[in-house]
Design a protein around this motif. Structure first.
Motif, mmCIF file in Angstrom:
data_model
loop_
_atom_site.group_PDB
_atom_site.id
_atom_site.type_symbol
_atom_site.label_atom_id
_atom_site.label_comp_id
_atom_site.label_asym_id
_atom_site.label_seq_id
_atom_site.Cartn_x
_atom_site.Cartn_y
_atom_site.Cartn_z
ATOM 1 N N TYR A 81 42.411 81.139 69.151
ATOM 2 C CA TYR A 81 44.227 81.983 68.637
ATOM 3 C C TYR A 81 44.366 82.172 67.430
ATOM 4 N N TYR A 82 43.865 82.979 67.064
ATOM 5 C CA TYR A 82 43.937 83.468 65.409
ATOM 6 C C TYR A 82 45.758 84.423 64.762
ATOM 7 N N CYS A 83 45.992 83.165 63.458
ATOM 8 C CA CYS A 83 47.070 83.987 63.303
ATOM 9 C C CYS A 83 46.765 85.504 61.646
ATOM 10 N N ALA A 84 46.943 86.838 62.032
ATOM 11 C CA ALA A 84 46.349 87.917 60.879
ATOM 12 C C ALA A 84 47.857 88.539 60.706
ATOM 13 N N ALA A 85 47.226 89.059 59.035
ATOM 14 C CA ALA A 85 48.847 89.825 58.685
ATOM 15 C C ALA A 85 47.868 90.754 57.630
ATOM 16 N N GLY A 86 48.836 91.960 58.028
ATOM 17 C CA GLY A 86 47.890 93.019 57.375
ATOM 18 C C GLY A 86 48.955 93.983 56.272
ATOM 19 N N PRO A 87 48.551 94.833 55.714
ATOM 20 C CA PRO A 87 49.095 95.726 54.791
ATOM 21 C C PRO A 87 50.346 96.572 55.628
ATOM 22 N N TYR A 88 49.688 97.613 56.658
ATOM 23 C CA TYR A 88 51.036 98.100 56.863
ATOM 24 C C TYR A 88 51.909 98.667 57.752
ATOM 25 N N ALA A 89 53.092 98.528 57.548
ATOM 26 C CA ALA A 89 54.552 98.512 57.331
ATOM 27 C C ALA A 89 54.668 99.093 59.041
ATOM 28 N N TRP A 90 53.918 100.286 59.874
ATOM 29 C CA TRP A 90 54.843 100.485 60.760
ATOM 30 C C TRP A 90 53.903 101.153 62.123
ATOM 31 N N ILE A 91 53.747 100.918 62.409
ATOM 32 C CA ILE A 91 52.960 100.394 64.213
ATOM 33 C C ILE A 91 52.754 99.567 64.299
ATOM 34 N N PRO A 92 52.768 98.926 65.508
ATOM 35 C CA PRO A 92 52.365 97.998 65.878
ATOM 36 C C PRO A 92 51.074 97.425 65.394
ATOM 37 N N ARG A 93 49.689 96.693 65.646
ATOM 38 C CA ARG A 93 47.957 97.065 65.446
ATOM 39 C C ARG A 93 47.514 95.813 65.829
ATOM 40 N N LEU A 94 46.563 96.570 66.922
ATOM 41 C CA LEU A 94 45.618 95.662 67.819
ATOM 42 C C LEU A 94 44.738 95.597 67.399
ATOM 43 N N ASN A 95 43.534 95.968 66.374
ATOM 44 C CA ASN A 95 42.423 96.436 65.174
ATOM 45 C C ASN A 95 42.768 94.811 64.621
ATOM 46 N N GLN A 96 41.651 95.071 64.609
ATOM 47 C CA GLN A 96 41.336 93.213 63.987
ATOM 48 C C GLN A 96 40.489 93.897 62.327
ATOM 49 N N TYR A 97 40.577 95.116 62.658
ATOM 50 C CA TYR A 97 39.736 95.954 61.191
ATOM 51 C C TYR A 97 41.249 96.170 60.494
ATOM 52 N N GLU A 98 42.232 96.827 61.082
ATOM 53 C CA GLU A 98 43.807 96.982 60.400
ATOM 54 C C GLU A 98 44.122 95.774 59.237
ATOM 55 N N TYR A 99 43.796 94.441 59.979
ATOM 56 C CA TYR A 99 44.160 93.190 58.649
ATOM 57 C C TYR A 99 43.306 92.488 57.917
ATOM 58 N N ASN A 100 44.350 91.643 56.666
ATOM 59 C CA ASN A 100 43.066 91.258 56.076
ATOM 60 C C ASN A 100 43.418 89.947 55.264
ATOM 61 N N ILE A 101 44.169 89.641 56.289
ATOM 62 C CA ILE A 101 44.277 87.370 55.765
ATOM 63 C C ILE A 101 44.576 87.726 57.445
ATOM 64 N N TRP A 102 43.449 86.186 57.526
ATOM 65 C CA TRP A 102 44.034 85.030 59.111
ATOM 66 C C TRP A 102 43.948 83.913 58.775
ATOM 67 N N GLY A 103 43.985 83.475 59.940
ATOM 68 C CA GLY A 103 44.198 81.829 59.296
ATOM 69 C C GLY A 103 43.249 81.181 60.826
ATOM 70 N N GLN A 104 43.052 79.603 60.693
ATOM 71 C CA GLN A 104 42.359 79.416 61.061
ATOM 72 C C GLN A 104 41.558 79.022 62.030
ATOM 73 N N GLY A 105 42.553 79.415 62.920
ATOM 74 C CA GLY A 105 42.930 79.384 64.151
ATOM 75 C C GLY A 105 43.023 77.939 65.163
ATOM 76 N N THR A 106 44.270 78.022 66.355
ATOM 77 C CA THR A 106 44.310 77.526 66.935
ATOM 78 C C THR A 106 43.588 77.416 68.341
ATOM 79 N N GLN A 107 42.978 76.091 69.369
ATOM 80 C CA GLN A 107 42.531 76.535 70.311
ATOM 81 C C GLN A 107 43.104 76.475 71.309
ATOM 82 N N VAL A 108 43.353 77.439 72.249
ATOM 83 C CA VAL A 108 43.861 76.834 73.700
ATOM 84 C C VAL A 108 43.007 76.789 74.817
ATOM 85 N N THR A 109 43.036 75.784 75.888
ATOM 86 C CA THR A 109 42.737 75.566 77.049
ATOM 87 C C THR A 109 43.465 75.627 78.138
#
Length: 121
Positions: A90-118
């Motif tokens: 699972y990865y956390c991401a941040a992006g520049p767009y203020a409005w409308i929650p987004r699920l498209n990875q290409y609309e995010y430009n900052i990413w965390g390193q991830g945490t594993q969920v099993t």
């Protein structure tokens, strides 16, 4: 330096719960959670915009809840009723767009390193 650090992953049995956290070095307009299972493409799980509106993938609706605490610069993902098919990095991401929650990875430009969920059955 812009940074996102996830925590809270782990191993749990089916039906269990986990809470993921993402500590951010600043405040961002849009934030989201993504996941990637081995051999599969990264997919959007949940997104939240600058005023707290949320969006979820159909596969997690009713089970996962995304939230943010802007005072703490922290993003959360509460995961209940976990299923084996939720197993992924699972990865956390941040992006520049203020409005409308987004699920498209290409609309995010900052990413965390991830945490594993099993999730085991």
């Amino acid at each position: 330096q812009v940074q996102l650090v996830e925590s809270g992953g782990g191993s749990v049995q089916a039906g269990g719960s986990l809470r993921l956290s993402c500590a951010a070095s600043g405040t961002y307009n849009s934030m989201g959670w993504f996941r990637q299972a081995p051999g599969k493409e990264r997919e959007g799980v949940a997104g939240i915009d600058s005023i707290g509106r949320t969006a979820y993938a159909d596969s997690v609706k009713g089970r996962f809840t995304i939230s943010r605490d802007n005072a703490k610069n922290t993003l959360y993902l509460q995961m209940n009723g976990l299923k084996p098919e939720d197993t992924a990095m699972y990865y956390c991401a941040a992006g520049p767009y203020a409005w409308i929650p987004r699920l498209n990875q290409y609309e995010y430009n900052i990413w965390g390193q991830g945490t594993q969920v099993t999730v085991s059955s």
